[in-house]
Motif scaffolding. Structure first.
Motif, PDB file in Angstrom:
ATOM      1  N   ARG A 121       0.033 -17.384  67.839  1.00 58.37           N
ATOM      2  CA  ARG A 121       1.567 -17.180  67.997  1.00 58.37           C
ATOM      3  C   ARG A 121       1.635 -15.746  68.412  1.00 58.37           C
ATOM      4  N   ARG A 124       0.265 -15.340  72.011  1.00 60.04           N
ATOM      5  CA  ARG A 124       0.964 -15.987  73.123  1.00 60.04           C
ATOM      6  C   ARG A 124       2.298 -15.478  73.402  1.00 60.04           C
ATOM      7  N   GLU A 125       2.325 -14.170  73.612  1.00 62.79           N
ATOM      8  CA  GLU A 125       3.723 -13.568  74.059  1.00 62.79           C
ATOM      9  C   GLU A 125       3.849 -13.776  75.480  1.00 62.79           C
ATOM     10  N   VAL A 126       4.982 -13.935  75.867  1.00 60.66           N
ATOM     11  CA  VAL A 126       5.176 -14.196  77.491  1.00 60.66           C
ATOM     12  C   VAL A 126       4.671 -12.992  78.173  1.00 60.66           C
ATOM     13  N   TYR A 349       8.581  -8.349  74.984  1.00 57.28           N
ATOM     14  CA  TYR A 349       8.654  -9.881  74.656  1.00 57.28           C
ATOM     15  C   TYR A 349       9.516 -10.200  73.583  1.00 57.28           C
ATOM     16  N   LYS A 353      12.762 -12.659  74.265  1.00 56.93           N
ATOM     17  CA  LYS A 353      12.835 -13.682  73.127  1.00 56.93           C
ATOM     18  C   LYS A 353      14.188 -13.873  72.742  1.00 56.93           C
ATOM     19  N   LYS A 423      -0.463 -19.021  80.796  1.00 55.06           N
ATOM     20  CA  LYS A 423      -0.293 -18.898  79.482  1.00 55.06           C
ATOM     21  C   LYS A 423       1.044 -18.926  79.113  1.00 55.06           C
ATOM     22  N   TRP A 424       2.209 -18.470  80.100  1.00 58.46           N
ATOM     23  CA  TRP A 424       3.559 -18.294  80.153  1.00 58.46           C
ATOM     24  C   TRP A 424       4.176 -19.807  79.984  1.00 58.46           C
ATOM     25  N   HIS A 426       2.289 -22.479  79.072  1.00 60.32           N
ATOM     26  CA  HIS A 426       1.860 -23.247  77.976  1.00 60.32           C
ATOM     27  C   HIS A 426       2.910 -22.820  76.672  1.00 60.32           C
ATOM     28  N   TYR A 427       3.412 -21.381  76.728  1.00 58.23           N
ATOM     29  CA  TYR A 427       4.019 -21.066  75.734  1.00 58.23           C
ATOM     30  C   TYR A 427       5.379 -21.734  75.782  1.00 58.23           C
ATOM     31  N   SER A 431       5.149 -24.001  72.426  1.00 61.89           N
ATOM     32  CA  SER A 431       5.280 -23.021  71.302  1.00 61.89           C
ATOM     33  C   SER A 431       6.223 -23.531  70.324  1.00 61.89           C
TER      34      SER A 431
END
Length: 735
Positions: A121, A124-126, A349, A353, A423-424, A426-427, A431
């Motif tokens: 977690r 996996r930051e934006v 991030y 969030k 990655k973004w 995927h998050y 997430s």
């Protein structure tokens, strides 16, 4: 209502019964950051470090392998009250300790998985994965024993005496460069010449070896200095030296991360600056060698390369805190903001969030409200600079090897755009952090993307281009000397003149012309007397004398015209313009020599030089009578309108005014023409004639530089960016 630090966690039941403790090999160092005590945990097996604040360290210290996590947390709450870590913070701390191999415990598979998810977690930051494929490291050697042996001998260079000698050396080196300033700057153009690239590479390797050695010896020197009793080899351990590829070019590097355990922040900052410290010393020595060797010799060329590398590149790269080189670590130590780069990204991030995705209680890496503006500023500025420096490296490499440049460009796009985007996504879709706010996060993300698409790729935006020009009179004539003579008087520049004025523009004096005219007049009187005498006595002789008199009359008329031309008159009504009137008084001027100009200052015209990218685009305008905006250069408050009269299509290189060349402060690059030997524009340009509006409420003067703004048909930002990219490629690679 949720608080910023919820006390309890829904996962607590899974970790509460565990009885972990710190591994026995973990070393602990206490440091002070901004008035707060922090504890640095280090695993000597892999030289990894982890930082704990005072409450977290107090809690970890209660874990002895016999007490459960729940019991330790309750005791920490009793000891620290509101300052005690929350259950969520305890889980986060234990997960990071476990993943860094600092915790000794029998972890059940489900708890291990939870810790693993905690680590994932955090990763996996934006937008957190800005992969940089231009850099990679390969460890080669453990130099710690070598440094233990040699530091007592060379460590004095970091002492006060060493710093004093270093200062004297730098001053003397700068003095040598200043004494040969013109030669130093003229030689810069040959640094990247093909014949010098080999020496440049060798010089770079030598400089960087000394640079990294400076970090290593400084780390060992100050580590030993802070250690009690100065026991050698305990403080400031250095276990890795290797090769780092920067833009695929091999460079040495050294791992001095053990300096993080030093208590004195000035010592840590000096270790970060030690490489530049020695580089500048080498630059000073090289400057002395360069100034005392002959041009064209190998020592002279190598010394100049070392000056260039150890000074220019040091300040452009190593001293810059926006990339993770020396300047970054120096800034982190002096501001007491460790792990600045990662924490700044995490804070960015956190903002996304919390305020966009609506995630309750996202992890906030800031330690105080005062840190937050700095973290946000650093995150944005460093991201922009990383893009800038990556593009710069790619263009530099592509200039030499275009295929390699294309490969690097592709890998950079993959690493900095495609992979982070994946990655973004995927998050966003997977997430667990967004399980309650996924709809809002997806809506916000795709709404922002849609608006960005409209602004960039769908909605036409103003497309403006600017070019430099100068003011010249609509009617202007150069005045030349019609005969030779000495300048006796000349009207001052700016005087209003008329062709019928009694007072000439320039009054010349030529005694020879006046003497010649008087001589011809005397000859005429002599032959006229003879003619009258022979007219009745010798008709044949009289006829010959009559023809000779006619010839003398023609010569007298010519002499009279030459004498009259000594007074230069205005060709039309206007203003007399002369740049050096006082200086030419008394000088001798030749026939055809330029003296000045007469211009009608009531009607002005602006001549604009449009480069080869702007010139053809002007034909996209609906017609030539298109309005433009004009500003006086250096006076942006003075602006007025005008219209395009004509665009001269034929590209040319002969500037209409020297004021537009770079030597005179203009924008056009100049070079010497091989055939004529004259200075001409480096690239062809289009000449654009612009008529200013007549209602200008201030006076325009000939020769004034102006900036003309052309409003082209609106285009999308994407179209404008694509055009700029193509122009860049065409300019750099001539394709």
């Amino acid at each position: 209502m949720a608080t910023d630090r919820p006390t309890f966690s829904e996962s607590w039941y899974r970790v509460g019964p565990l009885k972990p403790r710190l591994r026995s090999v973990v070393q602990t160092t206490r440091q002070q950051y901004r008035g707060h005590i922090w504890h640095i945990l280090r695993d000597p097996a892999n030289n990894k470090f982890y930082r704990l604040d005072e409450p977290s360290y107090h809690f970890v210290g209660l874990l002895d392998g016999n007490r459960t996590i729940d019991d330790a947390w309750k005791k920490a709450c009793a000891d620290l009250h509101d300052a005690a870590p929350t259950q969520g913070e305890v889980i986060q701390t234990l997960g990071q300790l476990y993943q860094n191999n600092l915790l000794d415990a029998d972890i059940t598979p489900d708890v291990s998985g939870m810790f693993e998810r905690q680590r994932e977690r955090k990763k996996r930051e934006v937008g957190g994965y800005l992969m940089n494929l231009l850099f990679s490291k390969i460890p080669v050697w453990d130099p710690d024993r070598f440094l233990n042996h040699w530091t007592p001998l060379v460590g004095w260079i970091f002492s006060p005496i060493g710093f004093l000698l270093w200062t004297v050396l730098i001053i003397y080196g700068v003095f040598n460069v200043i004494n040969h300033g013109s030669q130093f700057f003229n030689q810069a153009s040959a640094v990247l010449s093909p014949s010098n690239l080999g020496w440049l590479f060798v010089s770079t390797i030598i400089i960087k070896l000394v640079h990294e050695s400076g970090h290593a010896f400084a780390c060992k020197y100050f580590g030993n200095k802070e250690n009690r009793g100065g026991v050698e080899g305990i403080g400031g351990e250095v276990h890795t030296i290797g090769v780092m590829f920067v833009a695929l070019i091999p460079m040495p590097y050294v791992d001095t991360s053990s300096s993080w355990t030093l208590r004195n922040k000035l010592h840590r900052a000096f270790i970060g600056a030690a490489g530049m410290y020695l580089e500048l010393a080498i630059a000073a020595v090289a400057a002395i060698v360069w100034a005392n060797t002959a041009m064209g010799t190998v020592p002279h060329a190598v010394a100049y390369n070392m000056i260039f590398i150890a000074s220019v590149t040091t300040f452009l790269f190593n001293a810059n805190p926006l990339i993770r080189f020396d300047g970054y670590y120096i800034l982190s130590d002096l501001t007491e903001m460790p792990n600045l780069a990662n924490r700044s990204k995490e804070y960015l991030y956190c903002i996304i969030k919390k305020y966009i995705y609506g995630v309750p209680n996202p992890n906030d890496p800031s330690h105080s409200a005062a840190e937050r503006p700095w973290l946000l500023t650093y995150a944005l500025s460093s991201a922009v600079y990383r893009v800038f420096i990556s593009v710069g490296i790619i263009l530099f490499v592509a200039d030499k090897l275009i295929i390699l440049g294309l490969i690097m460009a592709l890998s950079t796009v993959i690493g900095m755009v495609i992979v982070p985007f994946g990655k973004w996504m995927h998050y966003l879709f997977t997430s667990g952090e967004l399980r309650k706010n996924r709809t809002r996060a997806l809506t916000a993300t795709f709404s922002t993307a849609f608006v960005a698409f409209l602004l960039i790729g769908a909605i036409p935006m103003p497309d403006r281009s600017r070019a430099q020009g100068f003011v010249r009179p609509d009617q202007i004539t150069t005045v030349y000397a019609e005969t030779e003579g000495y300048v006796e008087a000349i009207l001052p520049s700016g005087a209003f003149v008329h062709p019928d004025d009694d007072l000439p523009l320039v009054e010349l004096r030529n005694v020879h012309l006046e003497f010649e005219r008087d001589k011809l007049t005397a000859q005429k009187h002599e032959y006229l007397a003879k003619y009258r005498k022979n007219r009745t006595e010798d008709i044949a002789s009289a006829k010959a004398m009559r023809e000779h008199l006619d010839a003398i009359d023609e010569e007298i008329k010519r002499a009279d015209r030459d004498v009259q031309r000594l007074n230069v008159k205005a060709p039309f009504t206007g203003n007399w313009i002369v740049g050096n009137g006082d200086s030419i008084t008394g000088q001798y001027v030749q026939r055809g020599q330029e003296i000045g100009q007469v211009a009608s200052l009531n009607d002005m015209q602006i001549v604009v030089t449009a480069n080869q990218f702007l010139g053809p685009r002007l034909y996209e305008l609906p017609n030539e009578k298109v309005p433009v905006e004009i500003r006086i250069q250096g006076r942006p408050d003075l602006k007025f309108k005008g219209t395009i009269e004509r665009v001269i299509a034929a590209g040319q290189r002969d500037l209409p005014s020297e004021a537009l060349g770079q030597q005179a402060g203009g924008e056009m690059a100049m070079q010497q023409d091989e055939q004529s030997g004259q200075m001409m524009a480096s690239e062809v340009f289009f000449e654009v004639l612009v008529n200013p509006d007549r209602d200008v409420d201030f006076r325009l003067y000939p020769g004034q530089r102006v900036v003309v703004q052309f409003d082209m048909p609106n285009k999308t930002v994407l179209a404008q960016g694509w055009r700029t990219f193509r122009q860049l490629i065409q300019t750099r690679f001539q394709i």
